[in-house]
Write an enzyme that holds these catalytic residues in place. Structure first.
Site, PDB file in Angstrom:
ATOM      1  N   ASP A 125     -32.721  -1.172  43.181  1.00  0.00           N
ATOM      2  CA  ASP A 125     -32.050  -2.124  43.711  1.00  0.00           C
ATOM      3  C   ASP A 125     -30.522  -2.083  43.740  1.00  0.00           C
ATOM      4  O   ASP A 125     -29.917  -2.104  42.481  1.00  0.00           O
ATOM      5  CB  ASP A 125     -32.383  -3.404  43.280  1.00  0.00           C
ATOM      6  CG  ASP A 125     -33.783  -3.864  43.466  1.00  0.00           C
ATOM      7  OD1 ASP A 125     -34.491  -3.047  44.592  1.00  0.00           O
ATOM      8  OD2 ASP A 125     -34.698  -4.675  43.032  1.00  0.00           O
ATOM      9  N   ASP A 173     -31.178   3.621  39.471  1.00  0.00           N
ATOM     10  CA  ASP A 173     -31.566   2.439  39.501  1.00  0.00           C
ATOM     11  C   ASP A 173     -32.113   2.281  41.189  1.00  0.00           C
ATOM     12  O   ASP A 173     -31.605   3.196  41.781  1.00  0.00           O
ATOM     13  CB  ASP A 173     -30.418   1.415  39.462  1.00  0.00           C
ATOM     14  CG  ASP A 173     -31.156  -0.093  39.582  1.00  0.00           C
ATOM     15  OD1 ASP A 173     -32.102  -0.290  39.198  1.00  0.00           O
ATOM     16  OD2 ASP A 173     -30.082  -0.897  39.970  1.00  0.00           O
TER      17      ASP A 173
END
Length: 214
Positions: free
Chosen positions: A13, A11
């Site tokens: 963020d 991922d």
């Protein structure tokens, strides 16, 4: 170093960098403009949720309803403000341990993917100076269903040419961990075990990421 995996999908963020504060500022401005209560506690509910989904959660607290056209305008306004904020990012905004993790995965000969519901993922990667570290990037523009639907991680695996069962996913949000698990992958959660209870392993930060541990 050998690994039982063939690819690691990260991922963005909360894993590679932390744009959460920028998102918070942009959503807070929007929420204030529509008289919807908004604080950091409510902002936690938006983690891992795509832009329109987040907007719907905020507008559900507003005193009136909004047309689809109004919603699009609000979402665009939020994104414009967010883009102004992330334009100030530099490689110094990489989270501690993130670059070392990418280098470790590459040194092991594994494919590296990114699965981010952000529509600004490429911009952020460019600002951080790490776009070339990834073999493939799947963002919100590539998929129909956001997290926790497994589509984004399944798409990343398909683009990398790797079976989902041979992939390790790294996420900091419960919705992201659910996406990884429902895609049939091994999930490493970054954060609290109480929140990321579906993860196969939970680490406190990317500084604790060691590929050999999985």
């Amino acid at each position: 170093m050998t690994s039982r995996f063939k690819a690691v999908i990260f991922d963005l963020d909360g894993v590679i960098t932390d744009t959460a504060h920028y998102h918070y500022l942009a959503w807070k401005r929007l929420a204030d403009s529509v008289d919807a209560p908004f604080d950091e506690a409510f902002n936690e509910q938006l983690k891992g949720v795509d832009r329109m989904g987040s907007l719907d959660l905020i507008l559900a607290r507003a005193p009136r309803t909004y047309t689809p056209e109004e919603k699009r305008a609000l979402a665009d306004a939020k994104n414009t403000h967010y883009q102004e904020l992330i334009a100030t990012m530099t490689p110094d905004d990489l989270l501690p341990g993130a670059l070392r993790a990418l280098e470790e995965v590459r040194a092991a000969g594994l494919h590296i993917g990114l699965a981010s519901v952000s529509r600004n993922a490429f911009t952020v990667l460019d600002r951080l100076g790490i776009r070339d570290r990834f073999d493939d990037v799947v963002d919100a523009a590539t998929i129909v269903n956001g997290k926790p639907d497994p589509e984004i991680f399944l798409t990343a695996a398909a683009h990398l040419g790797v079976d989902p069962g041979d992939c390790l996913g790294v996420e900091d949000a419960a919705a992201g961990v659910a996406s990884i698990k429902d895609a049939g992958m091994f999930a490493v959660g970054v954060g609290s075990p109480d929140v990321l209870h579906r993860a196969d392993r939970v680490i406190p930060s990317m500084e604790a990421f060691r590929l050999q541990d999985y």
